[in-house]
Motif scaffolding. Structure first.
Motif, short mmCIF file in Angstrom:
data_model
loop_
_atom_site.label_atom_id
_atom_site.label_comp_id
_atom_site.label_asym_id
_atom_site.label_seq_id
_atom_site.Cartn_x
_atom_site.Cartn_y
_atom_site.Cartn_z
N ASN A 36 0.87 -1.16 0.00
CA ASN A 36 0.00 0.00 0.00
C ASN A 36 0.90 1.22 0.00
OD1 ASN A 36 -1.37 2.33 1.44
ND2 ASN A 36 -3.11 0.94 1.22
N GLU A 37 0.69 2.11 -0.94
CA GLU A 37 1.57 3.28 -1.08
C GLU A 37 1.63 4.12 0.19
OE1 GLU A 37 1.96 7.12 -3.96
OE2 GLU A 37 1.29 5.23 -4.86
N GLN A 38 0.53 4.22 0.93
CA GLN A 38 0.50 5.03 2.15
C GLN A 38 1.12 4.32 3.35
OE1 GLN A 38 -2.43 5.04 0.09
NE2 GLN A 38 -1.56 6.92 -0.73
N THR A 39 0.87 3.01 3.48
CA THR A 39 1.32 2.30 4.68
C THR A 39 2.50 1.37 4.46
OG1 THR A 39 -0.29 0.53 4.30
CG2 THR A 39 -0.99 2.38 5.69
N GLY A 40 2.85 1.09 3.22
CA GLY A 40 3.99 0.22 2.94
C GLY A 40 3.61 -1.24 2.85
N TRP A 41 4.52 -2.10 3.25
CA TRP A 41 4.37 -3.55 3.12
C TRP A 41 3.70 -4.16 4.34
CZ3 TRP A 41 5.15 -5.66 -1.44
CH2 TRP A 41 5.99 -5.01 -2.35
N SER A 42 2.91 -5.19 4.10
CA SER A 42 2.29 -5.95 5.17
C SER A 42 2.12 -7.39 4.75
CB SER A 42 0.94 -5.34 5.57
OG SER A 42 0.02 -5.45 4.51
N LEU A 43 1.89 -8.23 5.72
CA LEU A 43 1.56 -9.63 5.49
C LEU A 43 0.13 -9.81 6.00
CD1 LEU A 43 4.83 -11.27 6.86
CD2 LEU A 43 4.24 -10.80 4.48
N ALA A 44 -0.75 -10.26 5.14
CA ALA A 44 -2.16 -10.41 5.50
C ALA A 44 -2.47 -11.87 5.75
CB ALA A 44 -3.04 -9.86 4.39
#
Length: 121
Positions: free
Chosen positions: A66-74
């Motif tokens: 996500n451009e606003q929040t960066g990387w994540s693992l869902a």
């Protein structure tokens, strides 16, 4: 896509880390060893991730950008977790993903844990 393996190096309750707590994710990396947002956006298939813990079965998930929040693992909630629990962990300051490097991951409980990159291949 290389498989990146992260093993818990330290964090609340785990000052010496734990080889039983790890993440594996299939990702595209830049030449500098960073997660590649352009490749993620261009890829129609989700990038798979798996969470391993000694108190439950492997938990499949996906890598998210996500451009606003960066990387994540869902991840979907594991058995015994509340259905409204946070659905992902954030990869804080996702630096180089090369063996020996460290990454901070914020777990759904809001605590930060340090993970060591132990494999890229």
């Amino acid at each position: 896509m290389p498989l990146v393996t992260l093993v818990l190096a330290n964090g609340p309750g785990f000052p010496q880390g734990s080889a039983d707590r790890r993440y594996e994710m299939s990702v595209t990396l830049t030449q500098g060893g960073h997660l590649d947002p352009g490749a993620w956006l261009a890829d129609p298939a989700p990038w798979p991730a798996v969470r391993f813990r000694p108190d439950g079965p492997p938990q499949p998930g996906t890598v998210q950008w996500n451009e606003q929040t960066g990387w994540s693992l869902a991840f979907s909630p594991a058995e015994g977790e509340a259905a409204d629990a946070a659905p992902h962990v954030l990869i804080g300051q996702a630096g180089q993903l090369r063996p020996g490097e460290y990454v901070t991951i914020r777990e759904p409980n809001g605590r930060d844990y340090g993970f060591r990159v132990v494999g890229v291949g």
